[in-house]
Design a protein around this motif. Structure first.
Motif, short mmCIF file in Angstrom:
data_model
loop_
_atom_site.label_atom_id
_atom_site.label_comp_id
_atom_site.label_asym_id
_atom_site.label_seq_id
_atom_site.Cartn_x
_atom_site.Cartn_y
_atom_site.Cartn_z
N GLY A 42 -1.57 -46.65 13.86
CA GLY A 42 -2.19 -45.96 12.49
C GLY A 42 -2.46 -44.61 12.94
N TRP A 43 -3.00 -44.15 14.15
CA TRP A 43 -3.53 -42.85 14.56
C TRP A 43 -2.51 -42.16 14.86
CZ3 TRP A 43 -5.11 -39.54 18.81
CH2 TRP A 43 -6.28 -39.03 18.45
N GLN A 44 -1.99 -41.21 13.82
CA GLN A 44 -0.72 -40.66 14.03
C GLN A 44 -0.77 -39.09 14.98
OE1 GLN A 44 2.42 -41.70 12.91
NE2 GLN A 44 1.16 -43.68 12.67
N ILE B 133 0.93 -34.95 20.37
CA ILE B 133 1.56 -33.78 20.83
C ILE B 133 2.87 -33.43 19.95
CG2 ILE B 133 3.00 -32.55 22.72
CD1 ILE B 133 0.88 -33.54 24.44
N LEU B 134 3.67 -34.79 19.80
CA LEU B 134 5.17 -34.69 19.08
C LEU B 134 4.70 -34.27 17.76
CD1 LEU B 134 8.16 -35.12 19.45
CD2 LEU B 134 7.41 -37.45 18.79
N GLY B 135 4.06 -34.62 17.07
CA GLY B 135 3.43 -34.61 15.37
C GLY B 135 2.88 -33.19 15.30
N HIS B 136 2.35 -32.82 16.31
CA HIS B 136 1.72 -31.37 16.06
C HIS B 136 2.47 -30.13 16.35
CE1 HIS B 136 -2.85 -32.12 14.87
NE2 HIS B 136 -2.32 -33.30 15.07
N THR B 137 3.32 -30.40 17.09
CA THR B 137 4.30 -29.17 17.68
C THR B 137 4.91 -28.17 16.79
OG1 THR B 137 4.73 -30.45 19.78
CG2 THR B 137 6.42 -28.70 19.35
N ALA B 138 5.44 -28.79 15.76
CA ALA B 138 5.94 -28.00 14.56
C ALA B 138 5.06 -26.92 14.11
CB ALA B 138 6.86 -28.88 13.60
N GLY B 139 3.80 -27.44 13.65
CA GLY B 139 2.69 -26.77 13.22
C GLY B 139 2.09 -25.60 13.88
N LEU B 140 2.00 -25.92 15.38
CA LEU B 140 1.69 -24.96 16.24
C LEU B 140 2.66 -23.71 16.43
CD1 LEU B 140 -0.90 -24.51 18.12
CD2 LEU B 140 0.42 -25.11 20.01
N ARG B 141 3.76 -24.24 16.52
CA ARG B 141 5.00 -23.30 16.59
C ARG B 141 5.02 -22.27 15.38
NH1 ARG B 141 9.00 -26.70 20.32
NH2 ARG B 141 7.84 -26.59 22.34
N GLU B 142 4.62 -22.92 14.29
CA GLU B 142 4.85 -21.99 12.94
C GLU B 142 3.61 -21.12 13.03
OE1 GLU B 142 4.59 -22.54 8.36
OE2 GLU B 142 4.92 -24.23 9.26
N LEU B 143 2.39 -21.48 13.55
CA LEU B 143 1.41 -20.55 13.67
C LEU B 143 1.75 -19.45 14.63
CD1 LEU B 143 -1.64 -22.96 13.74
CD2 LEU B 143 -1.02 -21.26 11.91
N TRP B 144 2.22 -19.60 15.68
CA TRP B 144 2.80 -18.73 16.60
C TRP B 144 3.65 -17.80 16.23
CZ3 TRP B 144 0.86 -17.74 21.77
CH2 TRP B 144 1.88 -17.06 22.52
N SER B 145 4.56 -18.22 15.44
CA SER B 145 5.56 -17.42 14.78
C SER B 145 5.02 -16.23 13.66
CB SER B 145 6.88 -18.19 14.08
OG SER B 145 7.30 -18.72 15.24
#
Length: 199
Positions: A67-69, A72-84
């Motif tokens: 239940g603890w979601q 790294i896998l779950g946060h990757t898209a969000g961090l990459r969107e911030l970089w872009s």
């Protein structure tokens, strides 16, 4: 740059009593992430595991299944969107696919690595700070050294836009211990009785 000795140095200030070996299948995790991970991070997962240092979450590589979601896998898209969105760090000509998260929290800071080459032990830490100007900053150290230097105030200034861990050693609590405390009606981080309980 990053190795197990950095975690050993971190252990001298950050107690690991509420840590737990994450028992990561590294071959499977790195296959899903498409990259090897730094040695200090692997050692951190064996000593502390995924969990929180006060309000700063250190991510395990993959969702844990309890239940603890956060991962790294779950946060990757969000961090990459911030970089872009913010065009990364001025002067760094690497795309969003070269950032990988390892932590988040402390008033909406995001922490990761900049994958500058094939050896993950040489990746610097990058931080996205909601209230920082500029938002992105880079630090020439691994994640374990970054955490130790944050809590011992060894940078020229606080690397986060939140001062809660600046020069202050927090308390690490593994996500499974947080879950146990929550179901026992205790505060997940302090272990003290909570006004909210889960039945």
């Amino acid at each position: 740059m990053a190795d197990r000795s950095d975690v050993e140095a971190l252990q001298r200030i950050l107690h690991d009593a509420w840590g737990a070996d994450e028992h990561v299948d590294w071959a499977a995790a790195e296959a899903q992430l498409g990259t090897p991970l730094p040695d200090d991070y692997r050692h951190f997962m064996a000593v502390y595991g995924g969990g929180c240092i006060d309000d700063l979450t250190v991510l395990p590589p993959l969702p844990t299944g309890n239940g603890w979601q956060a991962s790294i896998l779950g946060h990757t898209a969000g961090l990459r969107e911030l970089w872009s969105t913010d065009d990364g760090i001025p002067g760094i000509q690497l795309g969003a696919d070269r950032v990988l998260p390892w932590g988040s929290g402390c008033n909406a800071n995001e922490l990761g690595w900049l994958m500058t080459g094939p050896d993950p032990d040489h990746w610097p830490v990058v931080v996205w700070r909601r209230h920082g100007t500029p938002h992105w900053a880079m630090f020439d150290c691994g994640m374990a050294a970054f955490l130790r230097r944050l809590m011992t105030a060894e940078f020229d200034e606080c690397p986060l836009s939140d001062l809660s861990l600046w020069g202050e050693v927090g308390t690490f609590v593994h996500h499974e211990e947080q879950e146990r405390r929550f179901h026992a009606g205790l505060d997940p981080m302090t272990g003290e009785p909570s006004s909210f309980s889960f039945d």
